[in-house]
Design an enzyme around this catalytic site. Structure first.
Site, mmCIF file in Angstrom:
data_model
loop_
_atom_site.group_PDB
_atom_site.id
_atom_site.type_symbol
_atom_site.label_atom_id
_atom_site.label_comp_id
_atom_site.label_asym_id
_atom_site.label_seq_id
_atom_site.Cartn_x
_atom_site.Cartn_y
_atom_site.Cartn_z
ATOM 1 C CB THR A 159 1.026 30.759 27.508
ATOM 2 O OG1 THR A 159 1.879 31.867 27.755
ATOM 3 C CG2 THR A 159 1.842 29.684 26.846
ATOM 4 N NE ARG A 187 8.118 38.760 30.339
ATOM 5 C CZ ARG A 187 7.386 37.665 30.259
ATOM 6 N NH1 ARG A 187 6.942 37.252 29.095
ATOM 7 N NH2 ARG A 187 7.111 36.946 31.326
ATOM 8 C CB VAL A 188 12.425 36.859 26.380
ATOM 9 C CG1 VAL A 188 12.293 35.372 26.111
ATOM 10 C CG2 VAL A 188 12.661 37.620 25.076
ATOM 11 N N GLY A 189 9.843 35.757 28.288
ATOM 12 C CA GLY A 189 9.470 34.935 29.442
ATOM 13 C C GLY A 189 10.004 33.522 29.342
ATOM 14 C CG ASP A 190 7.639 30.484 31.195
ATOM 15 O OD1 ASP A 190 7.041 31.534 30.845
ATOM 16 O OD2 ASP A 190 7.045 29.437 31.476
ATOM 17 C CB THR A 209 0.515 28.524 30.977
ATOM 18 O OG1 THR A 209 -0.120 29.812 31.036
ATOM 19 C CG2 THR A 209 -0.356 27.505 31.697
ATOM 20 N N GLY A 210 2.138 30.631 32.946
ATOM 21 C CA GLY A 210 2.105 31.380 34.198
ATOM 22 C C GLY A 210 3.058 32.542 34.115
ATOM 23 N N GLY A 212 6.107 34.054 33.748
ATOM 24 C CA GLY A 212 7.323 33.463 33.230
ATOM 25 C C GLY A 212 8.570 33.728 34.047
HETATM 26 N N1 ASP Z 1 4.545 32.184 30.685
HETATM 27 C C1 ASP Z 1 4.163 33.240 29.784
HETATM 28 C C2 ASP Z 1 5.188 34.341 29.861
HETATM 29 O O1 ASP Z 1 5.635 34.655 30.943
HETATM 30 C C3 ASP Z 1 2.816 33.786 30.058
HETATM 31 C C4 ASP Z 1 1.755 32.754 30.364
HETATM 32 O O2 ASP Z 1 1.991 31.580 30.303
HETATM 33 O O3 ASP Z 1 0.618 33.124 30.652
HETATM 34 O O4 ASP Z 1 5.504 34.920 28.862
#
Ligand code: ASP
Length: 290
Positions: A159, A187-190, A209-210, A212
């Protein structure tokens, strides 16, 4: 010396230790210096956040914008969000297909709709009506910065994000992503969720970032502001505490945050986090693992 303005960028958490990240470090170093010069010249936090993120979206080697990876159906669905702390305004898009800059789309949602989050086909329809730059040949445009593969069960991801305090004291945060590798369609993350992956108010601006799924379940970005407001924590303690709570749920990742006094924190609990930061008090950092 008091901090008049400050900014921080991230290019994703979780790179494998000892992988060569010199290209990203050189790119982020140049970008943070460009953002610094813009702020020095009086640019707004909002404009600098968008400009910095677009620089990373178009680079092609972060998992966002041009570097995003396709989902399991081979489609490129991207997410982004932005929040203006002074006015507590926010905009976001998710599962957006066919546009060069998801962060520009998020800003347009904030500025030109009564809504915060637009998804999928409706988001694309809105972006087209706004005249945002389209991608006519996705297979030819995208240069996935990481391949879906063996480790995708572990929610391998990437991200980009930016947080800014400008000379006027305005805080702004933005985040843009291709999401996790090999994700399910839809799929939707954070990253596009205000309070989970992005937050800004009068106290602090945060971009996460991580993995989600875990950041959503810990509401990490908003938790940092709450810890500062209700527990009187410093930005360092709040950032570390919110990440630790997320880690307890089983995830990994990192975040960048800046407060109203220009204090910056860049914590992560993965192998590394691509990051760069600079303040008007003379502090500058560009790093991945250290
Ligand atoms: N947080 C992002 C997601 O889950 C991915 C990332 O930050 O690496 O979509």
């Amino acid at each position: 010396m008091p901090v008049n303005f400050a900014l921080a960028l991230h290019g994703g958490a979780g790179p494998i230790r000892n992988s060569d990240t010199s290209r990203e470090e050189a790119h982020m170093g140049a970008l943070v210096d460009e953002g610094y010069a813009l702020l020095d010249g009086g640019a707004s936090a909002l404009d600098v956040v968008v400009h910095m993120i677009q620089g990373m979206e178009t680079a092609g080697f972060y998992i966002a914008g041009k570097g995003a990876a396709p989902n399991r159906d081979g489609d490129y669905e991207l997410d982004a969000s932005i929040m203006d702390g002074t006015h507590r305004c926010a905009g976001a898009v998710c599962a957006l297909q066919g546009f060069v800059s998801p962060i520009a789309a998020a800003r347009a949602v904030m500025e030109h709709t009564p809504h915060v989050l637009l998804a999928g086909a409706g988001a694309a329809q809105f972006c087209a009506a706004q005249g945002l730059e389209t991608i006519d040949d996705p297979a030819g445009y995208y240069t996935p910065a990481a391949q879906s593969g063996a480790d995708t069960d572990a929610l391998a991801h990437g991200t980009v994000g930016c947080v800014v305090l400008d000379r006027e004291g305005h805080l702004c945060a933005g985040t843009s992503t291709g999401g996790v590798l090999n994700k399910m369609p839809g799929r939707v993350g954070d990253s596009p969720l205000i309070g989970a992956g992005t937050w800004a108010d009068e106290r602090v601006a945060v971009s996460c970032t991580g993995q989600g799924e875990f950041f959503i379940r810990a509401a990490v970005a908003a938790d940092i502001s709450a810890r500062m407001a209700y527990a009187g924590q410093s930005i360092d303690a709040a950032g570390a505490g919110a990440l630790a709570d997320m880690q307890k749920q089983g995830g990994d990742g990192g975040l960048i945050a800046v407060d109203a006094k220009g204090n910056i924190t860049l914590p992560y609990i993965s192998h590394g986090m691509r990051r760069a930061a600079r303040t008007s008090a003379g502090w500058r950092e560009v790093a991945v693992f250290r």
